[in-house]
Design a protein around this motif. Structure first.
Motif, PDB file in Angstrom:
ATOM      1  N   LEU A 117       2.483  -7.750 -12.001  1.00 31.38           N
ATOM      2  CA  LEU A 117       3.697  -6.883 -12.340  1.00 31.38           C
ATOM      3  C   LEU A 117       3.572  -5.466 -12.253  1.00 31.38           C
ATOM      4  N   LEU A 118       2.452  -4.825 -12.615  1.00 35.11           N
ATOM      5  CA  LEU A 118       2.392  -3.221 -12.360  1.00 35.11           C
ATOM      6  C   LEU A 118       2.411  -3.041 -11.232  1.00 35.11           C
ATOM      7  N   THR A 119       1.818  -3.596 -10.134  1.00 31.49           N
ATOM      8  CA  THR A 119       1.723  -3.475  -8.884  1.00 31.49           C
ATOM      9  C   THR A 119       3.256  -3.592  -8.192  1.00 31.49           C
ATOM     10  N   LEU A 120       4.075  -4.403  -8.743  1.00 34.60           N
ATOM     11  CA  LEU A 120       5.417  -4.394  -8.362  1.00 34.60           C
ATOM     12  C   LEU A 120       6.148  -3.166  -8.728  1.00 34.60           C
TER      13      LEU A 120
ATOM     14  N   GLY B 189       1.208   3.056   2.064  1.00 35.31           N
ATOM     15  CA  GLY B 189       1.342   3.403   3.206  1.00 35.31           C
ATOM     16  C   GLY B 189       2.135   1.982   4.079  1.00 35.31           C
ATOM     17  N   VAL B 190       1.414   1.056   3.683  1.00 33.83           N
ATOM     18  CA  VAL B 190       1.947  -0.304   4.595  1.00 33.83           C
ATOM     19  C   VAL B 190       3.360  -0.699   3.954  1.00 33.83           C
ATOM     20  N   ASN B 191       3.629  -0.428   2.484  1.00 29.18           N
ATOM     21  CA  ASN B 191       4.941  -1.171   1.986  1.00 29.18           C
ATOM     22  C   ASN B 191       5.903   0.120   2.729  1.00 29.18           C
ATOM     23  N   MET B 192       5.460   1.350   2.681  1.00 24.26           N
ATOM     24  CA  MET B 192       6.553   2.432   3.305  1.00 24.26           C
ATOM     25  C   MET B 192       6.615   1.969   4.534  1.00 24.26           C
ATOM     26  N   LEU B 193       5.843   1.567   5.209  1.00 27.44           N
ATOM     27  CA  LEU B 193       6.405   1.277   6.817  1.00 27.44           C
ATOM     28  C   LEU B 193       7.403   0.208   6.966  1.00 27.44           C
ATOM     29  N   TYR B 194       7.139  -0.948   5.955  1.00 26.44           N
ATOM     30  CA  TYR B 194       8.231  -1.940   5.875  1.00 26.44           C
ATOM     31  C   TYR B 194       9.351  -1.324   5.641  1.00 26.44           C
ATOM     32  N   PHE B 195       9.438  -0.571   4.683  1.00 27.83           N
ATOM     33  CA  PHE B 195      10.644  -0.221   4.289  1.00 27.83           C
ATOM     34  C   PHE B 195      11.254   1.080   5.395  1.00 27.83           C
TER      35      PHE B 195
ATOM     36  N   ILE C 188      13.057  -7.849  -0.624  1.00 27.50           N
ATOM     37  CA  ILE C 188      12.829  -9.296  -0.934  1.00 27.50           C
ATOM     38  C   ILE C 188      11.487  -9.704  -0.306  1.00 27.50           C
ATOM     39  N   TYR C 189      11.305  -9.194   1.123  1.00 27.44           N
ATOM     40  CA  TYR C 189      10.233  -9.481   1.581  1.00 27.44           C
ATOM     41  C   TYR C 189       8.917  -8.673   1.004  1.00 27.44           C
ATOM     42  N   VAL C 190       9.249  -7.526   0.784  1.00 25.64           N
ATOM     43  CA  VAL C 190       7.924  -6.773   0.033  1.00 25.64           C
ATOM     44  C   VAL C 190       7.607  -7.430  -1.162  1.00 25.64           C
ATOM     45  N   ILE C 191       8.544  -7.845  -1.848  1.00 25.80           N
ATOM     46  CA  ILE C 191       8.508  -8.299  -3.234  1.00 25.80           C
ATOM     47  C   ILE C 191       7.833  -9.661  -3.200  1.00 25.80           C
ATOM     48  N   THR C 192       7.987 -10.586  -2.053  1.00 25.86           N
ATOM     49  CA  THR C 192       7.206 -11.811  -1.783  1.00 25.86           C
ATOM     50  C   THR C 192       5.962 -11.635  -1.632  1.00 25.86           C
ATOM     51  N   ILE C 193       5.431 -10.787  -0.822  1.00 18.90           N
ATOM     52  CA  ILE C 193       4.122 -10.561  -0.350  1.00 18.90           C
ATOM     53  C   ILE C 193       3.437  -9.689  -1.353  1.00 18.90           C
TER      54      ILE C 193
END
Length: 334
Positions: free
Chosen positions: A98-101, A192-198, A237-242
């Motif tokens: 939850l905290l990482t989300l 950085g990884v999630n930033m590239l997804y967005f 949704i994809y980022v939340i799922t992973i």
């Protein structure tokens, strides 16, 4: 007259050529070719996912030893219901998830929007800098953060506390300070990884929508809220799922930060860490498989709930962002 052996050889070569031609015809066939490309994936799925999954389910109902295995039914699952260490591990894993989300969804999204704006120069350099931590080994990262948050006076964080006029803090011995270190490690590696997804999601948005919003007099906040955010929904949704899966299956970060699987008062114990402790350290593979099955059910349940809540399983509906009605033509005067 052809000798018998030569005639036999010619027949063999003709059969071999026929078989080769037939195989080539099958491979180049439009009906067969797709299956040929899919076969490697199917084999890897069966060998490395389906077989281990079925084996894990079966082993969770058994006592495994070097001499063999014994069927025990629901014994391991009944034991899990009263296992306080397992409950601590589940609570820690869910809390970490939850905290990482809360950290790894909005912050990378804001950074991606900032990176794609006109305010940022040398965008390629910044993307590389943000992504480099993800390429660093978790082992190395955990060791570096353990040294940074060392309780000794030589630790970088305690040196910073001294500069601010405070005493040294045993960072990794208390849950609050220990989790600050753990979450900072997580953010350092995965922001950085999630930033590239967005960023990839932002690039798929048609720029004409922003131009239309500018014509309508929308400011930056309104464009983000009514254009960017809705159209980033699939990426979000994809980022939340992973992130849900990654949060629940976290192990190495905690293991390296506390230099093993025995953190003070189990503040760093996770579900996978407890699985490792029972299966590898205590050689109780049946019980460890039961822990793994519970983790699988928890991860599936949370992801299914969030996918249903976000409408992922619904049929895609066409969203009209800007509706322009055709002007009505006046009727001719008779």
């Amino acid at each position: 007259m052809i000798p018998y052996d030569a005639e036999k050889l010619l027949l063999f070569l003709e059969e071999e050529e026929f078989i080769v031609n037939k195989v080539k015809k099958m491979l180049y066939s439009q009906k067969v070719a797709p299956y040929v490309f899919v076969i490697p994936f199917v084999i890897s799925l069966l060998v490395f996912w389906l077989y281990p999954l079925i084996s894990g389910i079966v082993m969770s109902f058994q006592d495994i030893s070097f001499g063999g295995s014994q069927w025990v039914g629901l014994k391991h699952y009944q034991k899990l219901a009263s296992d306080k260490f397992f409950k601590t591990a589940v609570f820690n894993s869910v809390e970490y998830m939850l905290l990482t989300l809360l950290l790894l969804i909005p912050i990378p999204m804001m950074l991606a929007v900032l990176m794609e704006s006109r305010l940022t120069k040398a965008k390629g350099v910044w993307k590389v800098i943000m992504y480099i931590p993800a390429l660093t080994s978790v082992v190395i990262s955990g060791m570096l953060f353990r040294l940074m948050f060392s309780e000794g006076d030589n630790g970088q964080m305690n040196q910073l506390m001294h500069l601010l006029g405070n005493a040294s803090i045993p960072w990794l011995k208390e849950k609050t300070t220990g989790w600050i270190a753990l979450l900072l490690l997580c953010m350092w590696r995965w922001t950085g990884v999630n930033m590239l997804y967005f960023i990839s999601g932002l690039k798929s948005i048609d720029t004409s929508l922003y131009e239309s919003a500018d014509i309508d007099g929308a400011n930056a906040k309104q464009k983000f809220w009514y254009v960017t955010l809705p159209l980033l929904k699939p990426t979000t949704i994809y980022v939340i799922t992973i992130s849900v899966y990654a949060g629940l299956s976290m192990f190495l970060e905690s293991f390296m930060l506390w230099n093993g699987n025995s953190s003070p008062k189990n503040i760093g114990l996770t579900i996978v860490g407890y699985l490792y402790k029972r299966g590898i350290e205590k050689n109780d593979m049946g019980y460890a498989c039961a822990v793994g099955m519970v983790l699988l059910v928890i991860a599936l349940a949370i992801n299914v709930v969030q996918l249903v809540a976000t409408g992922t399983f619904k049929k895609e509906e066409k969203l009209s962002l800007i509706h322009i009605s055709e002007p009505t033509r006046p009727e001719p005067i008779s």
